[in-house]
Motif scaffolding. Structure first.
Motif, PDB file in Angstrom:
ATOM      1  N   LYS A 185      -1.061  -6.935 -39.166  1.00 14.23           N
ATOM      2  CA  LYS A 185      -2.186  -7.858 -39.267  1.00 14.23           C
ATOM      3  C   LYS A 185      -1.735  -9.296 -39.431  1.00 14.23           C
ATOM      4  O   LYS A 185      -2.494 -10.214 -39.196  1.00 14.23           O
ATOM      5  CB  LYS A 185      -3.078  -7.465 -40.438  1.00 14.23           C
ATOM      6  N   VAL A 186      -0.476  -9.467 -39.872  1.00 20.72           N
ATOM      7  CA  VAL A 186       0.048 -10.811 -40.112  1.00 20.72           C
ATOM      8  C   VAL A 186       1.331 -10.984 -39.310  1.00 20.72           C
ATOM      9  O   VAL A 186       2.214 -10.126 -39.346  1.00 20.72           O
ATOM     10  CB  VAL A 186       0.331 -11.045 -41.611  1.00 20.72           C
ATOM     11  N   GLY A 187       1.411 -12.078 -38.600  1.00 19.18           N
ATOM     12  CA  GLY A 187       2.649 -12.450 -37.934  1.00 19.18           C
ATOM     13  C   GLY A 187       3.376 -13.457 -38.801  1.00 19.18           C
ATOM     14  O   GLY A 187       2.768 -14.411 -39.283  1.00 19.18           O
ATOM     15  N   ILE A 188       4.648 -13.214 -39.042  1.00 16.67           N
ATOM     16  CA  ILE A 188       5.479 -14.170 -39.776  1.00 16.67           C
ATOM     17  C   ILE A 188       6.522 -14.676 -38.793  1.00 16.67           C
ATOM     18  O   ILE A 188       7.289 -13.899 -38.239  1.00 16.67           O
ATOM     19  CB  ILE A 188       6.166 -13.510 -40.993  1.00 16.67           C
ATOM     20  N   VAL A 189       6.525 -15.980 -38.579  1.00 14.13           N
ATOM     21  CA  VAL A 189       7.435 -16.560 -37.604  1.00 14.13           C
ATOM     22  C   VAL A 189       8.154 -17.756 -38.226  1.00 14.13           C
ATOM     23  O   VAL A 189       7.558 -18.521 -38.986  1.00 14.13           O
ATOM     24  CB  VAL A 189       6.695 -16.946 -36.296  1.00 14.13           C
TER      25      VAL A 189
END
Length: 168
Positions: free
Chosen positions: A3-7
Motif C-alpha cells: 500500500k506504501v511505496g518507499i523510494v
C-alpha cells in the motif's frame, strides 16, 4: 499488495528510510522499497511514479537530499499523497533538502516531515491509510498508548531516583 511505496535516491538514505519501513512493519502495513535516482535514471523514475497507482500504492514516501527533486516529482505524477523526507546534508545540514521539498508550487503538495524524519513518515503514511481502515486505526491508537506509557514510566523513574541518578 503493498500500500506504501518507499523510494530513495541513494542507498546512503537507507538508515533514515528504514525507519519508515520499520514503523510500517510495526503497524502491519505492506510496503515496497526501492532506490531510484530521479536525476541519473529519469526514465526508470517516471515509470515508477506512473505505475505506482496501478501497483496499488495509496501513499508514496520519498526521501531525498540536496536538490531533493524525488518527492516533488513523485507528487507531480502520482495522484495520491506523497510524503517527503528531507535528508541531512553535510553542506547545509538538510535545510536545502527541506526547502526543496516543502516549497512545492501550488497544486503539487508534498506532506513533509522533519529532516531525517523516517519514523514520522511511516506513521503519517499509516494515519492516511487508517482513514479507510478501522483495524489499522486501532493499531495506531495502541501505538499512541505505548508512547504514553513509556513517558509515564520515565516520569515515575525520575521521581523515584532523582535527575542525577536518572542521567547515569
Amino acid at each position: 499488495m503493498a500500500k506504501v511505496g518507499i523510494v530513495m535516491g541513494s542507498d546512503s538514505d537507507m538508515p533514515v528510510m528504514s525507519k519508515a519501513a520499520d514503523m510500517l512493519e510495526k503497524l502491519g502495513v505492506d510496503y515496497e522499497m526501492t532506490i531510484i535516482s530521479a536525476h541519473r535514471e529519469p526514465d526508470v523514475f517516471f515509470e515508477y511514479a506512473k505505475s505506482a497507482e496501478s501497483k496499488g500504492f495509496k501513499v508514496i514516501i520519498a526521501g531525498a537530499g540536496m536538490a531533493a527533486h524525488l518527492p516533488g516529482m513523485c507528487a507531480a505524477i502520482f495522484p495520491m499523497p506523497v510524503i517527503g523526507i528531507p535528508m541531512h546534508t553535510t553542506s547545509l545540514g538538510g535545510r536545502d533538502s527541506l526547502y526543496s521539498i516543502v516549497q512545492m508550487p501550488s497544486g503539487i503538495p508534498v506532506a513533509t516531515v522533519a529532516i531525517n524524519g523516517g519514523a514520522n513518515a511511516g506513521i503519517l503514511a499509516a494515519k492516511i491509510l487508517a482513514t479507510s481502515d478501522p483495524e489499522l486505526l486501532e493499531r495506531l491508537k495502541a501505538y499512541s498508548q505505548e508512547l504514553k506509557e513509556q513517558v509515564e514510566q520515565k516520569a515515575e523513574r525520575l521521581e523515584k531516583v532523582g535527575y542525577k541518578e536518572y542521567m547515569k
